[in-house]
Write an enzyme that holds these catalytic residues in place. Structure first.
Site, mmCIF file in Angstrom:
data_model
loop_
_atom_site.group_PDB
_atom_site.id
_atom_site.type_symbol
_atom_site.label_atom_id
_atom_site.label_comp_id
_atom_site.label_asym_id
_atom_site.label_seq_id
_atom_site.Cartn_x
_atom_site.Cartn_y
_atom_site.Cartn_z
ATOM 1 C CG ASN A 1 2.250 6.524 1.211
ATOM 2 O OD1 ASN A 1 2.312 5.312 1.456
ATOM 3 N ND2 ASN A 1 3.303 7.225 0.840
ATOM 4 C CD GLN B 1 -0.654 8.581 5.060
ATOM 5 O OE1 GLN B 1 0.300 8.994 5.708
ATOM 6 N NE2 GLN B 1 -1.161 9.255 4.039
ATOM 7 C CG HIS C 1 -0.354 -0.005 2.535
ATOM 8 N ND1 HIS C 1 -1.016 0.419 3.662
ATOM 9 C CD2 HIS C 1 0.891 -0.382 2.948
ATOM 10 C CE1 HIS C 1 -0.213 0.299 4.709
ATOM 11 N NE2 HIS C 1 0.937 -0.185 4.306
ATOM 12 C CG HIS C 2 3.980 2.119 2.140
ATOM 13 N ND1 HIS C 2 3.168 2.972 2.872
ATOM 14 C CD2 HIS C 2 4.409 1.172 3.015
ATOM 15 C CE1 HIS C 2 3.115 2.552 4.119
ATOM 16 N NE2 HIS C 2 3.853 1.460 4.236
ATOM 17 C CB CYS C 3 3.725 0.712 -4.579
ATOM 18 S SG CYS C 3 4.398 0.916 -6.237
#
Length: 356
Positions: A186, A184, A142-144
């Site tokens: 992001n 988070q 979920h950070h990509c």
């Protein structure tokens, strides 16, 4: 016109919508030990589920690697070309020695596993719609976002799964992302910043990586947690906001990012949730979605302790024992008569846990 992809070919009808491949696991030259991630955790989850007789190899869906053409549904060509530089991959995965390895080694040993997990998430999206639920034992990067990786995340599998559904499956036009990893999310937030079709709920430790203020603007329900948050407060907040999300926005699918880095003692998460609390949390999400008839796709995301694989397996066993993982399908290769021998109820009882 959407390109043809093997990821949307029908698996045998009898398979459980649990997606995995031995190619998920990252192991070579001990380099994986330089990152706090347990790079073999995905295989361990599967082994625990086999020991409990929930699944067998021929009962799960074999994940396929996402191709460049698949990845280009979201990613820019410029970004994919950057991954041909080992030092870029070293930065994204936070494994510095990768910078010194030839890129063909990095591609085969690190990026191929991540591409296979990404293919698994895309496959699980379609399976969730067909079967009511699906679990990719990997994924949750979920950070990509489309043009930038980070935090061990090289491909935007959550964005890809949702975009594939929007483009290829009739009647799917709204998705909710429930992101309960300690960090988070992001990446998907940046990808869906101004997209009214996607509703994001994110509960995370407000003080840790990535602290992406711009991406926070995409979150519709922001649950910012303090250091050391414990079960009772956490479960109450998750319950309130998951229910609120699904009452406020009626999605065609829920993508659930079920990170186990909320576990007490996680070196990166900074929260203090017990193993039982994580099992209960997953139950809250599945109950909320399944009771409303909304398909749910779960990905396993972050979790940096050796015991997280056992917790993920326990959670899946708990969901099954509660009837939240429907089992109307026959065994892939075994014929339906032998199904009841293959699938036994979990012996662990989590019913004593309450939300209070």
């Amino acid at each position: 016109r959407p390109h043809r992809t093997e990821l949307y070919e029908e698996p045998p009808s009898g398979c459980w919508p649990i997606v995995y491949s031995p190619d998920y696991n990252i192991t070579f030259m001990g380099l994986e030990k330089l990152h706090p991630f347990d790079a073999g955790k995905w295989g361990k989850v599967i082994n625990f589920l086999k020991e409990e007789k929930l699944i067998a190899d021929d009962l799960i869906v074999q994940a396929r690697e996402a191709t460049d053409e698949d990845l280009l549904v979201v990613h820019t060509r410029r970004y994919l070309n950057k991954l041909k530089w080992s030092f870029v991959v070293a930065t994204i995965t936070e494994i510095p020695p990768l910078a010194f390895l030839p890129n063909f080694v990095v591609q085969r040993k690190v990026l191929k596993p991540l591409r296979t997990q990404t293919g698994g998430t895309i496959m699980a999206g379609k399976l969730a719609l067909d079967r009511g639920w699906a679990i990719n034992v990997g994924g949750g990067f979920h950070h990509c976002s489309s043009d930038k990786g980070g935090g061990f995340c090289a491909y935007a599998d959550i964005t890809l799964a949702i975009k594939f559904l929007f483009e290829r499956v009739q009647g799917v036009s709204r998705a909710a992302i429930i992101d309960l990893d300690a960090h988070q999310g992001n990446g998907h937030e940046r990808d869906f910043m101004d997209d009214p079709r996607v509703y994001i709920m994110d509960a995370y430790n407000r003080y840790i990586y990535p602290g992406d203020g711009f991406a926070k603007r995409a979150i519709k329900r922001k649950v910012e947690l303090e250091w050391g948050t414990e079960d009772s407060e956490y479960l109450q907040k998750v319950h309130t906001h998951v229910e609120g999300t699904l009452n406020e926005f009626k999605p065609d699918i829920v993508v659930y990012n079920a990170g186990t880095d909320v576990l007490d003692g996680d070196p990166l998460g900074g929260l203090a949730i017990s193993p039982q609390g994580i099992v209960k949390r997953d139950e809250v999400v599945f109950r909320a979605a399944r009771s409303r008839g909304i398909p749910v796709l779960m990905v396993t995301s972050g979790g940096y302790q050796k015991r997280t694989a056992r917790i993920i397996a326990d959670s899946i066993l708990n969901l099954h024992s509660l009837g939240l993982l429907a089992r109307e399908q026959a065994a892939c290769a075994l014929g339906s008569a032998s199904l009841d021998h293959t699938i036994t109820h979990s012996t662990k009882d989590f019913s004593s846990l309450s939300l209070q």
